[in-house]
Design a protein around this motif. Sequence first.
Motif, PDB file in Angstrom:
ATOM      1  N   SER A 232     -47.256  71.340 118.030  1.00 62.92           N
ATOM      2  CA  SER A 232     -45.781  71.305 117.602  1.00 62.92           C
ATOM      3  C   SER A 232     -45.401  70.936 116.285  1.00 62.92           C
ATOM      4  O   SER A 232     -44.601  71.849 115.702  1.00 62.92           O
ATOM      5  CB  SER A 232     -45.160  70.363 118.662  1.00 62.92           C
ATOM      6  OG  SER A 232     -45.658  69.031 118.436  1.00 62.92           O
ATOM      7  N   LEU A 236     -43.468  73.494 113.376  1.00 62.46           N
ATOM      8  CA  LEU A 236     -42.317  72.788 112.679  1.00 62.46           C
ATOM      9  C   LEU A 236     -42.606  72.986 111.085  1.00 62.46           C
ATOM     10  O   LEU A 236     -41.823  73.273 110.314  1.00 62.46           O
ATOM     11  CB  LEU A 236     -42.243  71.503 112.835  1.00 62.46           C
ATOM     12  CG  LEU A 236     -41.394  71.206 114.299  1.00 62.46           C
ATOM     13  CD1 LEU A 236     -41.352  69.929 114.699  1.00 62.46           C
ATOM     14  CD2 LEU A 236     -40.004  71.858 114.479  1.00 62.46           C
ATOM     15  N   GLY A 279     -33.550  78.734 115.531  1.00 64.83           N
ATOM     16  CA  GLY A 279     -33.583  77.296 115.603  1.00 64.83           C
ATOM     17  C   GLY A 279     -33.801  76.729 116.834  1.00 64.83           C
ATOM     18  O   GLY A 279     -34.871  75.819 117.228  1.00 64.83           O
ATOM     19  N   ILE A 280     -33.332  77.464 117.928  1.00 62.41           N
ATOM     20  CA  ILE A 280     -33.501  76.835 119.331  1.00 62.41           C
ATOM     21  C   ILE A 280     -35.055  77.221 119.705  1.00 62.41           C
ATOM     22  O   ILE A 280     -35.666  76.447 120.554  1.00 62.41           O
ATOM     23  CB  ILE A 280     -32.516  77.578 120.310  1.00 62.41           C
ATOM     24  CG1 ILE A 280     -31.211  76.969 120.064  1.00 62.41           C
ATOM     25  CG2 ILE A 280     -32.990  77.291 121.717  1.00 62.41           C
ATOM     26  CD1 ILE A 280     -29.885  77.805 120.865  1.00 62.41           C
ATOM     27  N   ALA A 283     -37.166  74.511 118.448  1.00 61.99           N
ATOM     28  CA  ALA A 283     -37.026  73.254 119.156  1.00 61.99           C
ATOM     29  C   ALA A 283     -37.705  73.287 120.356  1.00 61.99           C
ATOM     30  O   ALA A 283     -38.490  72.385 121.042  1.00 61.99           O
ATOM     31  CB  ALA A 283     -35.602  72.759 119.095  1.00 61.99           C
ATOM     32  N   ALA A 286     -41.493  73.269 120.342  1.00 58.19           N
ATOM     33  CA  ALA A 286     -42.200  72.011 119.803  1.00 58.19           C
ATOM     34  C   ALA A 286     -41.993  71.010 120.957  1.00 58.19           C
ATOM     35  O   ALA A 286     -42.796  70.279 121.250  1.00 58.19           O
ATOM     36  CB  ALA A 286     -41.266  71.554 118.570  1.00 58.19           C
ATOM     37  N   LEU A 287     -40.817  71.031 121.433  1.00 62.32           N
ATOM     38  CA  LEU A 287     -40.660  70.202 122.516  1.00 62.32           C
ATOM     39  C   LEU A 287     -41.376  70.271 123.816  1.00 62.32           C
ATOM     40  O   LEU A 287     -42.096  69.484 124.486  1.00 62.32           O
ATOM     41  CB  LEU A 287     -39.204  70.210 123.359  1.00 62.32           C
ATOM     42  CG  LEU A 287     -38.709  69.348 124.517  1.00 62.32           C
ATOM     43  CD1 LEU A 287     -39.010  67.836 124.110  1.00 62.32           C
ATOM     44  CD2 LEU A 287     -37.431  69.606 124.839  1.00 62.32           C
TER      45      LEU A 287
END
Length: 308
Positions: A232, A236, A279-280, A283, A286-287
Motif C-alpha cells: 500500500s 502511494l 484518487g479513489i 485510496a 491502499a486501504l
Amino acid sequence: MTTDDTTAGGATLDPRRLARERRRASAARFWRRYRSHRAGVAGLAVLAFLALVALTAPLTIGAEVSDVTTAPGSPMEAPSGRFWLGTDRFGRDLFGLVVWGSRVSLLVGLLAAALSVVIGALVGITAGHFGGAYSTVIMRITDWFLVMPALVLAIALATVLSRSLGTVVLAIGIVTWPTTARLVRAQTLAVESRPYIERAKALGGGHLHIMTRHVLPNVMPLVLAQTTLLISSSILTEATLAFLGLGDPTVVSWGSLLQDAREAGAVSSGKWWYVVPPGIGIAVVALAFTLCGRGVESVLNPRLGVSR
C-alpha cells in the motif's frame, strides 16, 4: 523400503508426503483464522476484484485507450452515457484510462514491495545471525536510511536515474527496506536463542543451513505480514512520484493521471471527474492492502485480537 521411508505402527510413511500434508493443514488452519477477520476478508475481496479488472484490461479496454491520436472525445468532457467518467485533456476516455492505469500501479506496488522485503529480510537475517562488527555496521547503515525522509530520497533517486518503471521500483525498494530489516533482525535474534539452533550447530549445520532451514521459515510469517503493508505504501509512493513528473512518461498510471489533471488545471476549473476517479482508486487499493495486512497480523499474532 527406501531410506526416505519410515515405519510407524506397521505403516510406511513418506517424509515428503508428511511435509506436504503438514503444509496443507497449516494453510487450511491459516485460512480458517483469516476468514474470521471480516475487514481482512473484505480487503482480500476488493483486491481480487481489482486484480481481475487489471488482468483483463487488454481484453475489455485495449491498449489503444492511451493513444492520444485516436482519442474519441473532446477535451475534458463531463461524465455521460458515452464516457462514464468523462474525458481527459486529450479527449481520451477516463474510465478506460483508470482501468488501464491500475495495471501499472498494482505492478509497481507489488514489485517495489517485493524488492524492499527481499533486501530487508536479507539484511535482517544476516545481521541477527552473524552479529558482531558486521551487525553493528549494517544496522548503522539501516539507521541512516531510517532517519532519511523516504519520499525525499526516492525523489532524489528517481531524478538522478532514467525515467522508467524500473527506476521507480528501484527507488521505492531502496528507501523502504529498513523497517523490514529491523523487524526481521529482532525475530532472528529470538529464533537463534532457541535450543534447537544450538543442536543444529552441534550437529555440524553451517551458516547457510541455519539461516535457510531454521531461521527463514520462522521469520516468513512476519515477512508476509510486512509485505502486505508495504504494498500500500509503495503504491502511494509511486503515485506521488508520477504526480511530480518523475514516473515513466510512456505509461498510464493513477499517479500520471493526477499529474495530467494538475497540468490541465482540472482542480481550479472544477473538472472533478479528472481528479476523483484515480484518487479513489489509489485510496481503495491502499486501504484494501492495509486491511489484508492487519488480517494477516491478527492471525500470526493472536494477542492482537480478531475483529468480528
